[in-house]
Design a protein around this motif. Structure first.
Motif: not given
Lengths: 270, 303
Positions: B34, B288, B292-296
């Protein structure tokens, strides 16, 4: 024999425990999965994967699937009535939910005629505008009513061809999770609807900031949560739909709010 | 190596404990990497990627785009390193060479009748020479599985030897196509055979059949490399390829690599990941961790 049921998340067409292994007891003695951000991530992935297939189905076929959801829900009225506390109000809520499915089933192949236009333009063009599904929609279901609140937001999103990750009511998630069982038997392709239960405050920021979510129906957000969602949603310009007064009414605009409009300029007469 | 020596070498190969290998691979795959360690691992993974396109429909245009992506995976972000190499068919080597000159990214060419390996040795050697003449920095050859499975180890050995001779000092990766070998014992035999014959790298698969690379097969091959290194002092490289699409998988390979071969192998000189769609997933994971945000996938280049 008394068989006690384990309520599970509805993810990618399967019933699973939270990957975190956590549960909470919001609604009586049942352990309900307390979903994590990773469950959310997996669900968004499933919804994205299901989007091309679902959105490309014919409108008529989507209508048939939504109608089948009504049939399946209808067949389990008694169960849902008990889950919702029994009595006349609960029965009324289930009736309204069935009606909602049927109503939006009828709208799938009428949205284009209703909202699409042929536009008068000053030039040799055939110019027309059509609604298209937005993509992956995050539905934040209202806390109350537990079943109808979700169905009212879910059915219009599906009607337009979107795929959905829904956050169930935090205090009363059993009906939403059981609705997953209804949808699993409604010919809905896996991943088109995913239902996540758990703590709002834990899940909302991840849903709102997720770059692969295209719109959020913030029906169940408090004012503070809505501000939070709008700020995070700006990251990829998500459409954030707030249902104002009249959200209880059945309306094609509930579906159109979660659609984008495409305008085509087609040369003619050259 | 003479026929009798090769025979005794192959007979001397001990069988693999299937249950043990699979359990070890599964246990290592569960290790949780992690935050900062993950970013470190992802950075290493990118530096070890052989960014690959091996389709019949490959065009100079597609290879050009792939080269640009390999040199600068994330345009506008110089902190993301270049990949190790671009891996293409021989006919596209010249295109790749022209676009990678001065970038430090190497050009790897498959050769020897890839992917089946069912052709004449003279043609395989000639193909290797042509690829080198076109400017390839590395050669990925396939073994003749037909010969191997029918027990003609000598032919496989000689063929690898001839191709290595054609390569000279150019690194040679030998593809065993483990998915067609059937058993772990065969994988171990083929690994030892390839290393004895002069391979600089042993590689799991062509990516053209399933199963391609798996963790248990990688454990078996890495253990062979470890044993070979202890006996001969030569450090042979390892390249899993095929079916590695996610950062999680790539990190699992790095964990197995570390636990089996140790830190000496955690470098592009001795470890490569053959992949194409993996790179975007790694970029998404790095983004990410940073944002800190999930990606697309909408926000990353289309391969």
């Amino acid at each position: 024999m008394d068989v006690r049921k384990t309520y599970k998340l509805f993810a990618a067409g399967e019933f699973v425990r939270s990957e975190s292994g956590r549960t909470y007891q919001p609604d009586g003695p049942h352990n309900v999965p307390r979903g994590s951000r990773k469950d959310l991530r997996d669900m968004v992935k499933a919804a994205r994967g299901a989007f091309p297939g679902w959105s490309r189905r014919t409108a008529m076929n989507r209508g048939q699937v939504l109608y089948r959801a009504a049939e399946m829900l209808d067949g389990r009225r008694a169960e849902f009535r008990d889950l919702l506390g029994g009595g006349r109000p609960a029965g009324g809520q289930v009736d309204a939910a069935v009606e909602t499915w049927v109503w939006y089933a009828g709208w799938t192949d009428k949205l284009h005629q209703f909202a699409g236009t042929v536009n008068p333009v000053a030039g040799p063009y055939f110019n027309f505008t059509l609604p298209e599904p937005t993509g992956v929609v995050g539905v934040v279901a209202p806390e109350e009513p537990a079943l109808l609140g979700l169905v009212r937001r879910l059915a219009p999103a599906l009607c337009g061809g979107n795929t959905v990750v829904a956050l169930a009511s935090e205090r009363a998630p059993l009906a939403a999770l059981t609705l997953g069982e209804v949808l699993a038997t409604s010919d809905l392709p896996p991943g088109v609807v995913n239902v996540l239960s758990g703590k709002r405050q834990e899940l909302l920021p991840w849903l709102a900031a997720h770059m692969d979510v295209n719109a959020i129906d913030a029906a169940g957000c408090t004012a503070a949560q809505l501000a939070q969602v709008q700020e995070a949603a700006a990251g990829n310009l998500k459409r954030v739909v707030q249902s104002g007064p009249g959200a209880e009414a059945l309306s094609p605009h509930a579906a159109l709010d979660l659609m984008e409009f495409k305008t085509v300029w087609h040369p003619i007469g050259v | 190596m003479s026929l009798t020596h090769l025979g005794s070498l192959m007979r001397g190969v001990r069988s693999v404990d299937q249950v043990g290998v699979e359990e070890r691979a599964a246990a290592l795959a569960k290790r949780s990497i992690k935050k900062a360690s993950k970013l470190w691992a992802l950075d290493l993974a990118i530096r070890c990627i052989d960014l690959t396109t091996l389709e019949g429909a490959d065009t100079p245009g597609k290879v050009t785009a792939l080269c640009a992506k390999g040199v600068r995976p994330q345009p506008g972000d110089a902190s993301i390193p270049s990949v190790a190499a671009i891996c293409v068919y021989p006919s596209l080597v010249a295109t790749a060479v022209a676009h990678l000159r001065g970038s430090g990214v190497r050009v790897a060419s498959v050769a020897t009748a890839f992917p089946s390996g069912q052709s004449f040795t003279s043609i395989k050697v000639a193909e290797t020479r042509e690829a080198l003449a076109a400017g390839a920095d590395e050669i990925d050859m396939v073994i003749d599985r037909g010969a191997f499975l029918s027990g003609d180890y000598q032919r496989v050995y000689d063929e690898i030897g001839s191709v290595k001779e054609a390569c000279g000092s150019t690194p040679l990766k030998v593809i065993l196509e483990t998915g067609e070998l059937g058993t772990y014992d065969n994988v171990r035999r083929a690994s030892i055979l390839a290393m004895a014959a002069g391979a600089d790298f042993i590689k799991t698969s062509t990516g053209k059949i399933t199963p391609a690379a798996t963790l248990p097969v990688s454990v078996v091959m890495m253990e062979c490399i470890r044993d070979f290194s202890r006996e001969t002092g030569k450090q042979i490289g390892f390249k899993p390829a095929g079916g590695i699409r996610t950062s999680k998988q790539a990190i699992a390979y790095l964990v197995v690599l570390y636990e089996t071969l140790g830190p000496d192998w955690m470098t592009p000189e001795r470890f490569r990941l053959g992949a194409s769609s993996l790179l975007n997933d790694i970029l998404m994971q790095i983004q990410k961790e940073r944002s800190g945000a999930y990606q697309g996938a909408d926000y990353f280049s289309v391969d």
